[in-house]
Design an enzyme around this catalytic site. Structure first.
Site, PDB file in Angstrom:
ATOM      1  N   ARG B 168       0.847  -1.209   0.000  1.00  0.00           N
ATOM      2  CA  ARG B 168       0.000   0.000   0.000  1.00  0.00           C
ATOM      3  C   ARG B 168       0.874   1.248   0.000  1.00  0.00           C
ATOM      4  O   ARG B 168       1.000   1.914   1.020  1.00  0.00           O
ATOM      5  CB  ARG B 168      -0.901   0.027   1.236  1.00  0.00           C
ATOM      6  CG  ARG B 168      -1.915  -1.064   1.226  1.00  0.00           C
ATOM      7  CD  ARG B 168      -2.861  -1.010   2.402  1.00  0.00           C
ATOM      8  NE  ARG B 168      -3.588  -2.263   2.425  1.00  0.00           N
ATOM      9  CZ  ARG B 168      -3.098  -3.395   2.929  1.00  0.00           C
ATOM     10  NH1 ARG B 168      -1.938  -3.413   3.525  1.00  0.00           N
ATOM     11  NH2 ARG B 168      -3.805  -4.503   2.859  1.00  0.00           N
ATOM     12  N   ASP B 241       1.290 -10.482   4.989  1.00  0.00           N
ATOM     13  CA  ASP B 241      -0.073 -10.009   4.738  1.00  0.00           C
ATOM     14  C   ASP B 241      -1.137 -11.084   4.759  1.00  0.00           C
ATOM     15  O   ASP B 241      -2.256 -10.860   5.206  1.00  0.00           O
ATOM     16  CB  ASP B 241      -0.114  -9.359   3.350  1.00  0.00           C
ATOM     17  CG  ASP B 241      -0.263  -7.876   3.473  1.00  0.00           C
ATOM     18  OD1 ASP B 241       0.324  -7.336   4.419  1.00  0.00           O
ATOM     19  OD2 ASP B 241      -0.988  -7.284   2.664  1.00  0.00           O
ATOM     20  N   THR B 242      -0.784 -12.264   4.263  1.00  0.00           N
ATOM     21  CA  THR B 242      -1.800 -13.297   4.108  1.00  0.00           C
ATOM     22  C   THR B 242      -2.293 -13.793   5.466  1.00  0.00           C
ATOM     23  O   THR B 242      -3.489 -13.979   5.661  1.00  0.00           O
ATOM     24  CB  THR B 242      -1.226 -14.469   3.305  1.00  0.00           C
ATOM     25  OG1 THR B 242       0.039 -14.810   3.876  1.00  0.00           O
ATOM     26  CG2 THR B 242      -1.015 -14.083   1.860  1.00  0.00           C
ATOM     27  N   CYS B 348       0.608 -23.144  -1.653  1.00  0.00           N
ATOM     28  CA  CYS B 348       1.283 -22.197  -0.759  1.00  0.00           C
ATOM     29  C   CYS B 348       2.400 -22.875   0.033  1.00  0.00           C
ATOM     30  O   CYS B 348       2.157 -23.798   0.807  1.00  0.00           O
ATOM     31  CB  CYS B 348       0.263 -21.591   0.198  1.00  0.00           C
ATOM     32  SG  CYS B 348       1.016 -20.588   1.496  1.00  0.00           S
ATOM     33  N   LEU B 349       3.613 -22.407  -0.170  1.00  0.00           N
ATOM     34  CA  LEU B 349       4.772 -22.974   0.535  1.00  0.00           C
ATOM     35  C   LEU B 349       4.623 -22.833   2.044  1.00  0.00           C
ATOM     36  O   LEU B 349       5.036 -23.691   2.812  1.00  0.00           O
ATOM     37  CB  LEU B 349       6.044 -22.254   0.056  1.00  0.00           C
ATOM     38  CG  LEU B 349       7.351 -22.622   0.740  1.00  0.00           C
ATOM     39  CD1 LEU B 349       7.719 -24.073   0.488  1.00  0.00           C
ATOM     40  CD2 LEU B 349       8.467 -21.699   0.268  1.00  0.00           C
ATOM     41  N   GLY B 350       4.005 -21.744   2.480  1.00  0.00           N
ATOM     42  CA  GLY B 350       3.892 -21.475   3.911  1.00  0.00           C
ATOM     43  C   GLY B 350       2.621 -22.014   4.544  1.00  0.00           C
ATOM     44  O   GLY B 350       2.289 -21.640   5.673  1.00  0.00           O
TER      45      GLY B 350
END
Lengths: 64, 401
Positions: B168, B241-242, B348-350
């Site tokens: 942002r 962020d996710t 998603c790796l995480g």
């Protein structure tokens, strides 16, 4: 019951070994490893739970 | 009178509409009923929203590629690794990365995350209120990321500033040139930060991820400095962020649905399943882009090679064809193949880290602050794209009162 995982399809979501650690384990990369050649009757329900929750359709069960 | 979203005649969907971000599920249901292939308002990029179509696209990177130039828009100077690279090159990277993010590995971080969560709760519990995003949802994943990377916790403020500079940029809305410039400047600072960390770990190795990257061999060679930087860049943007968005969406849902919240308070053992169901229902990363490489037909629409498409993960996750009673949030759902972490080679790796963070955060929050609500007279605000609840004022009874 026989349970198989297709290593070409598995990408390591890990839903199977979280929901059914009695039937599924993980390899070094976090991909699925089936723990039983023949699944004992009392664990068949668990094997099906893992199959139903695989987002890659990588797990299949069959009667022997 | 605001124009209806989506446009009832064309199916054109304004994905930037804050009202859509705040409550997307009814719009997903409308799309399922009317348009197998919808489009985005403005650019007219096709949107896939059925579960079967989205999962097909995710599993077939030769047709639906992640390699697209438009994605350099996040300030990065090169493609992010492994997110913006397709197999087979991507597979080599995943082989060395997956082991560092396996469930086994992330469970080792659990005590640290639990401690971080409790420290954040300590700071607000006696006040009886907080703005959840700033007080908890933003700092917790930031602290987790610093722990994971072996970086000092004192760098949290710096990291959040850099992240916001990319996601942002503080420029007038709509000023794309200014945003581009701000992102470019910020990304140089991010690269410079990690350059320094790499130098440091080369000189004095530790037991941490960056040291691992400097030593690991991939296909018989070491990673280049640029490769390490490109991996760090995506961790940095993807890891913060996710999880922030997922924490906010989950708590906002539970604050508005006290009976569901009560179930978590009374039976914390259902937390793992509840986390999956909240991920399904909220799907905070609501859409991911792909570039069509070969003409492909979806329903009666042919998508031409070169087309940028949007996969509406959020819509796939409430598709009645895959999820019976998809619009009921059921913490006991037995079959839940949700796509909140994607699917196919780019899963998603995480995801294991995110699951653990969410579970621990919800366990600790509900153990210590079981009875909370949205502050009367206030309305939460949700940002489009990644659905971060950027304003979530909560109140709860003060202790002893």
């Amino acid at each position: 019951m026989k349970v198989r995982v297709d290593p070409e399809k598995c990408v390591g979501h890990g839903r199977c070994y979280e929901l059914a650690p009695e039937v599924f384990g993980e390899d070094e990369r976090g991909h699925c490893r089936v723990l039983w050649e023949i699944v004992p009757p009392q664990l068949e329900e668990k094997a099906r739970l893992g199959e139903a929750n695989c987002p890659e359709d990588a797990i299949s069960t069959s009667e022997v | 009178m605001p124009r209806p979203n989506p446009d009832p005649n064309t199916g054109a969907l304004n994905v930037q509409d804050p009202a859509f971000a705040a409550r997307p599920q009814p719009i997903y249901a409308w799309l399922h009923e009317h348009f197998r292939v919808a489009t985005t308002l403005g650019l007219g990029a096709p949107i896939l929203s059925r579960y079967e179509d989205v999962v097909f696209a995710l599993r077939h990177p030769k047709i639906f590629s992640s390699e697209m130039e438009v994605h350099m828009a996040l300030g990065n100077e090169r493609p992010m690794i492994p997110q913006q690279i397709d197999p087979p090159a991507q597979t080599s990277y995943r082989k060395i990365l997956d082991s560092q993010f396996s469930r086994q590995r992330v469970l080792a971080l659990e005590p640290a995350i639990r401690r971080h969560a409790n420290e954040l709760i300590d700071a607000v519990i006696d006040r009886g209120e907080c703005e959840f995003d700033r007080a908890f949802a933003i700092p917790l994943p930031g602290r987790a990321f610093l722990s994971l990377m072996g970086l000092p916790q004192e760098h949290l403020e710096l990291f959040l500033e850099l992240k916001n500079g990319i996601i942002r940029p503080p420029v007038p809305p709509g000023d794309l040139a200014a945003a581009y410039e701000f992102r470019a400047k910020t990304s140089k600072r991010i690269y410079a930060y990690f350059e320094q960390v790499i130098d440091d770990r080369l000189a004095s190795p530790r037991e941490d991820l960056v040291t691992y990257f400097t030593r690991v061999e991939m296909d018989g060679r070491k990673l280049s400095r640029e490769e390490i930087l490109d991996i760090c860049y995506v961790f940095f943007l993807g890891g913060l962020d996710t999880v922030t968005a997922t924490l906010g969406c989950s708590i906002a849902y539970l604050a508005a649905n006290p009976a569901q919240r009560q179930r978590l308070v009374e039976d914390p053992a259902i937390m793992p399943l509840a986390v999956e169901e909240l991920l399904r229902w909220e799907t905070p990363v609501m859409l991911v882009p792909r570039l069509v490489r070969e003409d492909v037909t979806i329903g009666d629409v042919t998508l031409k090679a070169g087309t940028l498409v949007n996969l509406l993960l959020g819509a796939a996750d409430v598709d009645e064809r895959e999820f019976p009673e998809a619009h009921r949030v059921d913490f006991n759902r037995q079959r839940n193949r949700h796509l909140a972490f994607g699917a196919g080679p780019h899963r998603c790796l995480g995801s294991h880290l995110a699951r653990m963070e969410l579970r621990v955060a919800l366990e600790e929050w509900h153990r210590r602050i079981p009875d909370y609500a949205i502050k009367p007279g206030e309305t939460p605000r949700v940002s489009p794209g990644i659905r971060e609840v950027t304003y979530l004022p909560l109140v709860w009874p003060k202790r002893g009162s």
